[in-house]
Design a protein around this motif. Sequence first.
Motif, PDB file in Angstrom:
ATOM      1  N   GLY A 129     -12.221  -3.879 -11.634  1.00  0.00           N
ATOM      2  CA  GLY A 129     -12.075  -3.190 -12.905  1.00  0.00           C
ATOM      3  C   GLY A 129     -10.652  -3.123 -13.420  1.00  0.00           C
ATOM      4  N   LYS A 130      -9.819  -4.065 -13.024  1.00  0.00           N
ATOM      5  CA  LYS A 130      -8.405  -4.062 -13.400  1.00  0.00           C
ATOM      6  C   LYS A 130      -8.105  -5.225 -14.339  1.00  0.00           C
ATOM      7  CE  LYS A 130      -3.793  -4.035 -11.211  1.00  0.00           C
ATOM      8  NZ  LYS A 130      -3.083  -4.064  -9.906  1.00  0.00           N
ATOM      9  N   ARG A 131      -7.203  -5.009 -15.280  1.00  0.00           N
ATOM     10  CA  ARG A 131      -6.758  -6.081 -16.165  1.00  0.00           C
ATOM     11  C   ARG A 131      -5.618  -6.855 -15.496  1.00  0.00           C
ATOM     12  NH1 ARG A 131      -5.848  -2.344 -21.414  1.00  0.00           N
ATOM     13  NH2 ARG A 131      -4.856  -1.177 -19.742  1.00  0.00           N
ATOM     14  N   PRO A 132      -5.671  -8.170 -15.497  1.00  0.00           N
ATOM     15  CA  PRO A 132      -4.582  -8.943 -14.891  1.00  0.00           C
ATOM     16  C   PRO A 132      -3.349  -8.963 -15.778  1.00  0.00           C
ATOM     17  CG  PRO A 132      -6.186 -10.423 -15.876  1.00  0.00           C
ATOM     18  CD  PRO A 132      -6.752  -9.028 -16.004  1.00  0.00           C
ATOM     19  N   PHE A 133      -2.217  -9.333 -15.192  1.00  0.00           N
ATOM     20  CA  PHE A 133      -1.037  -9.658 -15.982  1.00  0.00           C
ATOM     21  C   PHE A 133      -1.431 -10.704 -17.017  1.00  0.00           C
ATOM     22  CE2 PHE A 133       2.233 -12.878 -16.660  1.00  0.00           C
ATOM     23  CZ  PHE A 133       3.249 -12.111 -17.193  1.00  0.00           C
ATOM     24  N   HIS A 134      -0.896 -10.548 -18.237  1.00  0.00           N
ATOM     25  CA  HIS A 134      -1.275 -11.439 -19.333  1.00  0.00           C
ATOM     26  C   HIS A 134      -0.068 -12.149 -19.906  1.00  0.00           C
ATOM     27  CE1 HIS A 134      -5.094 -12.199 -21.365  1.00  0.00           C
ATOM     28  NE2 HIS A 134      -5.580 -11.151 -20.723  1.00  0.00           N
ATOM     29  N   THR A 135      -0.235 -13.439 -20.182  1.00  0.00           N
ATOM     30  CA  THR A 135       0.856 -14.209 -20.773  1.00  0.00           C
ATOM     31  C   THR A 135       0.823 -14.205 -22.293  1.00  0.00           C
ATOM     32  OG1 THR A 135      -0.476 -16.231 -20.574  1.00  0.00           O
ATOM     33  CG2 THR A 135       1.097 -15.766 -18.803  1.00  0.00           C
ATOM     34  N   ILE A 136      -0.350 -13.996 -22.920  1.00  0.00           N
ATOM     35  CA  ILE A 136      -0.446 -14.191 -24.368  1.00  0.00           C
ATOM     36  C   ILE A 136       0.084 -12.981 -25.131  1.00  0.00           C
ATOM     37  CG2 ILE A 136      -2.278 -15.884 -24.185  1.00  0.00           C
ATOM     38  CD1 ILE A 136      -4.297 -13.765 -25.028  1.00  0.00           C
ATOM     39  N   ILE A 137       0.957 -13.234 -26.103  1.00  0.00           N
ATOM     40  CA  ILE A 137       1.654 -12.154 -26.794  1.00  0.00           C
ATOM     41  C   ILE A 137       1.838 -12.504 -28.271  1.00  0.00           C
ATOM     42  CG2 ILE A 137       2.848 -11.168 -24.801  1.00  0.00           C
ATOM     43  CD1 ILE A 137       5.275 -12.920 -25.470  1.00  0.00           C
ATOM     44  N   GLY A 168     -22.629 -22.154 -25.419  1.00  0.00           N
ATOM     45  CA  GLY A 168     -21.649 -22.950 -26.125  1.00  0.00           C
ATOM     46  C   GLY A 168     -20.204 -22.519 -25.985  1.00  0.00           C
ATOM     47  N   PHE A 169     -19.873 -21.747 -24.946  1.00  0.00           N
ATOM     48  CA  PHE A 169     -18.473 -21.395 -24.711  1.00  0.00           C
ATOM     49  C   PHE A 169     -18.187 -21.353 -23.223  1.00  0.00           C
ATOM     50  CE2 PHE A 169     -20.583 -17.238 -24.712  1.00  0.00           C
ATOM     51  CZ  PHE A 169     -20.003 -16.595 -23.638  1.00  0.00           C
ATOM     52  N   ILE A 170     -16.893 -21.385 -22.896  1.00  0.00           N
ATOM     53  CA  ILE A 170     -16.421 -21.411 -21.516  1.00  0.00           C
ATOM     54  C   ILE A 170     -15.701 -20.097 -21.214  1.00  0.00           C
ATOM     55  CG2 ILE A 170     -15.027 -22.697 -19.828  1.00  0.00           C
ATOM     56  CD1 ILE A 170     -15.045 -24.999 -21.997  1.00  0.00           C
ATOM     57  N   PHE A 171     -15.891 -19.569 -20.030  1.00  0.00           N
ATOM     58  CA  PHE A 171     -15.207 -18.341 -19.636  1.00  0.00           C
ATOM     59  C   PHE A 171     -13.759 -18.623 -19.244  1.00  0.00           C
ATOM     60  CE2 PHE A 171     -19.316 -16.397 -19.558  1.00  0.00           C
ATOM     61  CZ  PHE A 171     -19.046 -15.051 -19.790  1.00  0.00           C
ATOM     62  N   GLN A 172     -12.900 -17.670 -19.573  1.00  0.00           N
ATOM     63  CA  GLN A 172     -11.496 -17.741 -19.183  1.00  0.00           C
ATOM     64  C   GLN A 172     -11.342 -17.650 -17.666  1.00  0.00           C
ATOM     65  OE1 GLN A 172      -9.612 -14.322 -20.964  1.00  0.00           O
ATOM     66  NE2 GLN A 172     -10.890 -12.859 -19.887  1.00  0.00           N
ATOM     67  N   ASP A 173     -10.174 -18.108 -17.194  1.00  0.00           N
ATOM     68  CA  ASP A 173      -9.834 -17.976 -15.773  1.00  0.00           C
ATOM     69  C   ASP A 173      -8.578 -17.111 -15.615  1.00  0.00           C
ATOM     70  OD1 ASP A 173      -8.261 -19.867 -16.989  1.00  0.00           O
ATOM     71  OD2 ASP A 173      -8.588 -21.440 -15.510  1.00  0.00           O
ATOM     72  N   ARG A 174      -8.503 -16.092 -16.447  1.00  0.00           N
ATOM     73  CA  ARG A 174      -7.333 -15.218 -16.474  1.00  0.00           C
ATOM     74  C   ARG A 174      -7.097 -14.504 -15.152  1.00  0.00           C
ATOM     75  NH1 ARG A 174      -2.942 -15.284 -19.341  1.00  0.00           N
ATOM     76  NH2 ARG A 174      -4.230 -15.929 -21.099  1.00  0.00           N
ATOM     77  N   GLY A 175      -8.155 -14.306 -14.377  1.00  0.00           N
ATOM     78  CA  GLY A 175      -8.007 -13.629 -13.089  1.00  0.00           C
ATOM     79  C   GLY A 175      -7.147 -14.376 -12.102  1.00  0.00           C
ATOM     80  N   GLU A 176      -6.848 -15.650 -12.396  1.00  0.00           N
ATOM     81  CA  GLU A 176      -5.939 -16.393 -11.518  1.00  0.00           C
ATOM     82  C   GLU A 176      -4.573 -15.720 -11.439  1.00  0.00           C
ATOM     83  OE1 GLU A 176      -3.862 -20.804 -11.002  1.00  0.00           O
ATOM     84  OE2 GLU A 176      -5.017 -20.339 -12.805  1.00  0.00           O
ATOM     85  N   GLN A 177      -4.228 -14.916 -12.423  1.00  0.00           N
ATOM     86  CA  GLN A 177      -2.935 -14.255 -12.444  1.00  0.00           C
ATOM     87  C   GLN A 177      -2.846 -13.071 -11.480  1.00  0.00           C
ATOM     88  OE1 GLN A 177       0.121 -14.866 -15.231  1.00  0.00           O
ATOM     89  NE2 GLN A 177      -0.619 -16.346 -13.760  1.00  0.00           N
ATOM     90  N   PHE A 178      -3.976 -12.643 -10.914  1.00  0.00           N
ATOM     91  CA  PHE A 178      -3.923 -11.589  -9.905  1.00  0.00           C
ATOM     92  C   PHE A 178      -3.240 -12.100  -8.632  1.00  0.00           C
ATOM     93  CE2 PHE A 178      -7.712  -9.606 -12.078  1.00  0.00           C
ATOM     94  CZ  PHE A 178      -7.091  -8.396 -12.363  1.00  0.00           C
ATOM     95  N   VAL A 179      -2.655 -11.176  -7.914  1.00  0.00           N
ATOM     96  CA  VAL A 179      -2.005 -11.464  -6.644  1.00  0.00           C
ATOM     97  C   VAL A 179      -2.881 -10.913  -5.525  1.00  0.00           C
ATOM     98  CG1 VAL A 179       0.039 -11.010  -5.223  1.00  0.00           C
ATOM     99  CG2 VAL A 179       0.275 -11.355  -7.695  1.00  0.00           C
TER     100      VAL A 179
END
Length: 566
Positions: free
Chosen positions: A431-439, A408-419
């Motif tokens: 094993g790396k955290r991407p740049f994040h927009t949410i603050i 019943g949930f959808i996975f984020q696509d936060r990895g799109e922020q990787f270069v």
Amino acid sequence: MRALLCVGALAAVSTADAADRITGQPFATRSEVYAPHAMAATSHPLATQIALEVMRGGGSAVDAAIAANAALGLMEPTGNGIGGDLFAIVWDPATRKLHGYNGSGRSPRSLSLAEFERRGLAEVPSHGPLPVTVPGAVDAWFALHERFGKRPMADNLAPAIRYAREGHPVHETIAYYWNRSVPLLSKWPGFAEQFTVDGKRAPRTGETWKNPNLADTLQALAEGGRDAFYKGDIARTIDAYFKANDGFLSYEDLAAHEGEWVEPVSTDYRGFDVWELPPNGQGIAALQILNLLEPYDLKSYGFGSPEHVHLFVEAKKLAFADRARWYADPSFHPAPVARLISKAYAAERGKLISMDSALREAQPGTPKQLDEGDTIYLTVADAHGMMVSLIQSNYRGMGSGMAPPGLGFIFQDRGEQFVLKPGHPNSFEPGKRPFHTIIPAFVTKDGKPWLSYGVMGGAMQPQGHAQIILNLIDFGMNLQEAGDAPRIQHDGSTDPSGQATAMSDGGEVDLETGFSYATVRALMRKGHSVRFAHGPYGGYQAIMVNPQGGWIGASESRKDGHAAGY
């Protein structure tokens, strides 16, 4: 909501036209909300009521924030859910200090830069299995609850479980974004089965929506705790789903996940300490913008003046150039945060700002910018003085489209922020955290809490954070006016992926309805390219300490938001 308006659409607009019908003050769409004991401001009226219900039942502001966030994952899946990440700042009246939590997840350890190269990809796809990173929201709930919760987690999750089983009416803005997402995401396995009506369409405004699968997942968390998600049957279902669908997220990735408590960082803006979380998020961009603007007498220039808009845009360009160069996972690429947010550095960088002309270039480049409604922000304050500033997201729209069966949930696509360029600070690594927009953001005055607030919306967020502070401190607006006032967004800073050339034309300035033609003409004379756009201006919630006692609340008039208290 990105349609551009012709200039003529603003011909009759002035600040007087936008004045409140009762007070005569500009920009307020409604009154501030006052309450003596507790306050909640979220992007959904039902979530706000849930937060108040929890606090009436003896829960802390953290309990209420968790309960509201769980409900928003059900009610506003266009912006958040337990497949995404979470960041929070908590004012604890017991210790009289701020506590920050970075609940962002890491990339799959079995996925490598070489795999993207093997597939012939120059950038991370926006949807599907490849941009998926470990979701950190559930871990963050339990970490926050362990330190600051008063009620059992089962009680906090109960309202969302009840609404998931019994149903709730879908609100207007949410229905709009949901309808946009269905054609794009229905090709990914599990999405149409769990997030459409009859496998064909999004629920319409006012239509009842149920999500029994999410109810079962939340019930499992209520009974089994954090490990039910990261180490139990849910994790095994996720592992099998990605293995079957060309994905890389694994049971081992989930089991290894840990969020972290972090120290918020601040700058003094005209006697107010504005607090953000350090990278891998972009919060310190707001602090850099404020430092660059502090030497100018914005109050004398006036809100909406050419000087106000011009100086803000130029400061944003410089801050976002640093954002591109330094903001990344500090475990892989530490940033000189103290230097970046120092007054001395701002004085040095501020020499690049001219009052007469717009910067055409500001090197280096900046991460990808999105204008879709893809995040929720909420804030809660309780009767004991605890305040929570919380933001949570699936990133782009409803996320990756990847929805494991029965969960019943959808996975984020936060990895799109990787270069996908070796050596870049935000280059993809396992094993790396991407740049994040949410603050999330917070403001103190003389060591005491003053304001908990946020403005969601991709690259608009630090721009919005800074604008709220200017509106409150420089332009003397009240809490609701500060959010309702027309906003500025600068777009077009350099993309770090290498797919776009470095900014050489100064980018684009989007002005929301309410700025005068005189300001637009003056900006154009300085070399700015000005547009009028629907939609990219973010979503705001805020709670302020009432100096007379209790709380003041405000909510975003551009969305379905609601501030209320008791």
